[in-house]
Write an enzyme that holds these catalytic residues in place. Structure first.
Site, PDB file in Angstrom:
ATOM      1  N   ASP A  35       0.546 -18.671 -29.810  1.00  0.00           N
ATOM      2  CA  ASP A  35       0.763 -17.267 -30.106  1.00  0.00           C
ATOM      3  C   ASP A  35       0.934 -16.483 -28.814  1.00  0.00           C
ATOM      4  O   ASP A  35       0.736 -17.023 -27.723  1.00  0.00           O
ATOM      5  CB  ASP A  35      -0.456 -16.697 -30.851  1.00  0.00           C
ATOM      6  CG  ASP A  35      -0.503 -17.178 -32.291  1.00  0.00           C
ATOM      7  OD1 ASP A  35       0.530 -17.596 -32.816  1.00  0.00           O
ATOM      8  OD2 ASP A  35      -1.604 -17.126 -32.873  1.00  0.00           O
ATOM      9  N   LYS A  57       4.830 -12.791 -30.827  1.00  0.00           N
ATOM     10  CA  LYS A  57       5.575 -11.624 -30.358  1.00  0.00           C
ATOM     11  C   LYS A  57       5.480 -11.514 -28.844  1.00  0.00           C
ATOM     12  O   LYS A  57       4.396 -11.533 -28.277  1.00  0.00           O
ATOM     13  CB  LYS A  57       4.971 -10.342 -30.964  1.00  0.00           C
ATOM     14  CG  LYS A  57       5.495  -9.999 -32.320  1.00  0.00           C
ATOM     15  CD  LYS A  57       4.874  -8.696 -32.794  1.00  0.00           C
ATOM     16  CE  LYS A  57       4.930  -8.599 -34.304  1.00  0.00           C
ATOM     17  NZ  LYS A  57       4.060  -7.561 -34.840  1.00  0.00           N
ATOM     18  N   MET A 172      -7.131  -5.495 -36.156  1.00  0.00           N
ATOM     19  CA  MET A 172      -5.792  -4.884 -36.111  1.00  0.00           C
ATOM     20  C   MET A 172      -5.768  -3.588 -36.912  1.00  0.00           C
ATOM     21  O   MET A 172      -4.894  -3.355 -37.733  1.00  0.00           O
ATOM     22  CB  MET A 172      -4.749  -5.862 -36.680  1.00  0.00           C
ATOM     23  CG  MET A 172      -4.710  -7.177 -35.925  1.00  0.00           C
ATOM     24  SD  MET A 172      -3.433  -8.298 -36.557  1.00  0.00           S
ATOM     25  CE  MET A 172      -4.101  -8.712 -38.171  1.00  0.00           C
TER      26      MET A 172
END
Lengths: 258, 258
Positions: A35, A57, A172
């Site tokens: 990740d 990302k 998050m």
């Protein structure tokens, strides 16, 4: 020999919080899919000659879709490789490791999971906040602030959660903090309920905002904290146990602006 | 030089799940106070000449009281020692680490916490159970099955918890499983809700019982599982992702008796 896939928890980012098994899995891997880890120093453990792919990302790059990640894991194992899927935190707690395990099982690929230190405990610890504490909290709920579509997950009953009374640790959650706070206030949680926002826990950019349920949305916006961040809601967030020690830990920056 | 105390998470017992920082803390400690850890192999990391004290419950020995543990930690630090308080799982999640931190802060002793892999994620992982899973669970509540007096903690609102709908992971819950199941059934959870009891996760004696909320009390009694055990309640407990791999992990023993 047939390959296999290890779903490995990397912990919150600090390489010191990698487990011994995660470290040895990285050292013996042929292929590592990782990740967008906040702390990448742990990738130095990968042996020369192994293939390392960033699939999360990154600036200027779209993340690989979950379907493509699954396909890569399966192809790697079918080619006989020892594949490590390195994931932030713990693979089975908001890590989507379950989805990868389902895909691997369906493809007949042997897999195992190596649990990791979740940011759910590491971030509060970095701010001196126990999630449970005698006489203060006997339960803690980990919840995510946004689902795959970026919305508050519809399956979470915030009203029941608010009334259940234990600590809430929201992953998050910064972008949805206003909604979360409103729902918990509507469920009867007091505006003065202590809230701590721990950003980039265990990393050099670590910052902690201490606030309350009534004012957290405004204060978090003002503080412009970096992500990832964990939001701790409940009396434990007000305990203020932290005491600095002379040790190689990132400093806790008091970002309180109010 | 003044001493300090590190509250260190040992993880669920398997030495491979110790973090790198925990291992180095053990190697440089002058004094180690440890719980009745299920896996003691990690104590081999302590250097020769350091003092190692078992303070938890052991056969034929009463555990040291929390007040006496606190006093030992404080005295050790005041004598200039590097003191490690090694605790099962994570110190700040049902580890009573907060109480020790309060005592150390009050005494002016520098301390820090090293988070560990909690049995809350390691035990389900060992049984192939993700705590959260897309479309199945977006929240998980960790709760303890008994307080200091051995009773169900009075501060936990089991009715609200049952209605909140996420995964429930109950620590030290085997002896109170009947009460927990009854309360969750009364809150409206279906009798067929999957339940998994994971005993001695990550250790050679690991055993997993797969059952349901309606029948778990009877089946757990029949299976006579060893402790410690974690009880996972919710749809994720029925996912059955586990696939054996040829790797040095303790085998999962199917102890289902019904």
């Amino acid at each position: 020999a047939p390959g296999e896939v290890w779903l490995v928890g990397a912990g919150p980012g600090d390489p010191g919080l990698l487990t011994q098994r995660a470290a040895s899995a990285l050292a013996r891997a042929d292929l590592v899919l990782h990740d967008a880890l906040p702390g990448r120093a742990m990738l130095r453990l990968v042996r020369a000659g192994a293939t390392v792919l960033a699939v999360g990302k990154r600036k200027g790059h779209a993340p690989l879709s979950q379907a493509k990640i699954n396909a890569r894991l399966i192809a790697g194992a079918r080619a006989g490789h020892r594949v490590v899927r390195l994931k932030g935190g713990d693979p089975f707690l908001f890590g989507r490791g379950g989805e990868e395990a389902v895909a691997l099982t369906a493809a007949g690929i042997p897999w195992r999971v190596v649990p990791g230190v979740t940011a759910g405990t590491a971030a509060p610890a970095a701010a001196g906040i126990p999630l449970t504490h005698r006489g203060t909290a006997s339960a803690v709920t980990f919840v995510t602030g946004h689902d795959e579509a970026g919305e508050l997950p519809g399956s979470v009953d915030w009203d029941a959660l608010g009334r259940a009374g234990g600590t809430i640790a929201a992953f998050m959650a910064l972008s949805r903090l206003d909604e979360i706070a409103l729902r918990l206030l509507a469920a009867g949680r007091a505006p003065k309920t202590p809230v701590a926002v721990v950003a980039q826990a265990s990393l050099p950019g670590q910052a902690v905002l201490r606030t309350t349920l009534g004012t957290c949305t405004l204060e978090a916006r003002r503080a412009a904290l970096p992500t990832p961040a964990l939001v701790v809601i409940g009396e434990v967030a007000g305990l203020g146990l932290l005491q600095a020690v002379a040790a190689p830990v990132p400093a806790v920056v008091a970002s309180r602006t109010a």
